[in-house]
Design an enzyme around this catalytic site. Structure first.
Site, mmCIF file in Angstrom:
data_model
loop_
_atom_site.group_PDB
_atom_site.id
_atom_site.type_symbol
_atom_site.label_atom_id
_atom_site.label_comp_id
_atom_site.label_asym_id
_atom_site.label_seq_id
_atom_site.Cartn_x
_atom_site.Cartn_y
_atom_site.Cartn_z
ATOM 1 N N ASP A 22 0.834 -1.206 0.000
ATOM 2 C CA ASP A 22 0.000 0.000 0.000
ATOM 3 C C ASP A 22 0.868 1.255 0.000
ATOM 4 O OD1 ASP A 22 -2.022 -1.838 0.394
ATOM 5 O OD2 ASP A 22 -2.805 -0.907 2.216
ATOM 6 N N HIS A 62 4.028 -2.173 2.809
ATOM 7 C CA HIS A 62 3.938 -0.806 2.276
ATOM 8 C C HIS A 62 5.183 -0.478 1.471
ATOM 9 C CE1 HIS A 62 1.140 -0.849 5.691
ATOM 10 N NE2 HIS A 62 0.478 0.113 5.070
HETATM 11 ZN ZN LIG Z 1 -2.459 3.386 3.370
#
Ligand SMILES: [Zn+2]
Length: 200
Positions: free
Chosen positions: A14, A158
């Site tokens: 993400d 991430h």
């Molecule tokens: Zn996020």
């Protein structure tokens, strides 16, 4: 969240694309021979268009995270609708065909579901959170997440520094990729992108 019916073990990232870290994550995936799904932030994708195209060309999924990194419960239905509309418009301009939507922090509002359905998007969660934003090193992350790795698991990582991150870079996530893929393969599972339930 429950284990999904995603085949294999889905690797997901993400908060990118990030000009420094996304290329390194892409390299690590390439070295590991694995494909993944990137839940991107469309304004960043427009800024770093080459990274999105590189991800698509390498066979990774590019799906919708958020235009604004705000919980849907703090947005009106009209604002959530704009997230889907504007986000899809941007991502489609790169040739991506998003089918998945992972709202910020995995928080959905009651109106998120209908808007997702209207735009042909499936809400995507995760089952194994590496908490990489905290800044733990790769071995510690692998230890904490490995009990959750099984067929159908969705691993959250991430490739960008999102709001609230306690680290200033994604080096440990880059380091985790190869170790995680090796662990998944040792379990005779297959690292994979997150696939929408309704098929490609
Ligand atoms: Zn996020």
């Amino acid at each position: 969240m429950d284990v999904t019916d995603t085949p294999g073990v889905a690797l997901t990232f993400d908060d990118g694309p990030d000009p420094v870290w996304t290329p390194r994550v892409l390299d690590a995936l390439d070295r590991a021979g694995a494909r993944a799904t990137f839940f991107v932030i469309p304004p960043l994708a427009l800024e770093h268009e080459g990274l999105v195209r590189a991800a698509l060309e390498a066979g990774h999924g590019v799906e919708l995270h958020c235009v604004r990194h705000v919980r849907h419960t703090e947005l009106s239905p009209r604002e959530v609708e704009a997230e889907a509309r504007e986000g899809l418009r941007a991502l489609r301009s790169f040739g991506a065909e998003p089918r998945l939507w992972r709202p910020p922090w995995g928080v959905v509002a009651p109106w998120t579901w209908g808007i997702a359905a209207e735009y042909g998007l499936e809400i995507a969660g995760w089952t194994a959170d590496t908490h990489d934003w905290r800044g733990d090193d790769a071995p510690a992350m692998l230890r904490s997440v490995s009990p959750l790795i099984r067929q159908g698991a969705v691993v959250l990582m991430h490739d960008g520094i999102g709001p609230g991150a306690l680290r200033d870079g994604c080096a440990e996530t880059v380091a985790l990729v190869g170790e995680l893929v090796a662990h998944i393969e040792k379990l005779e599972c297959e690292p994979s992108p997150y696939r929408a339930r309704r098929g490609a």
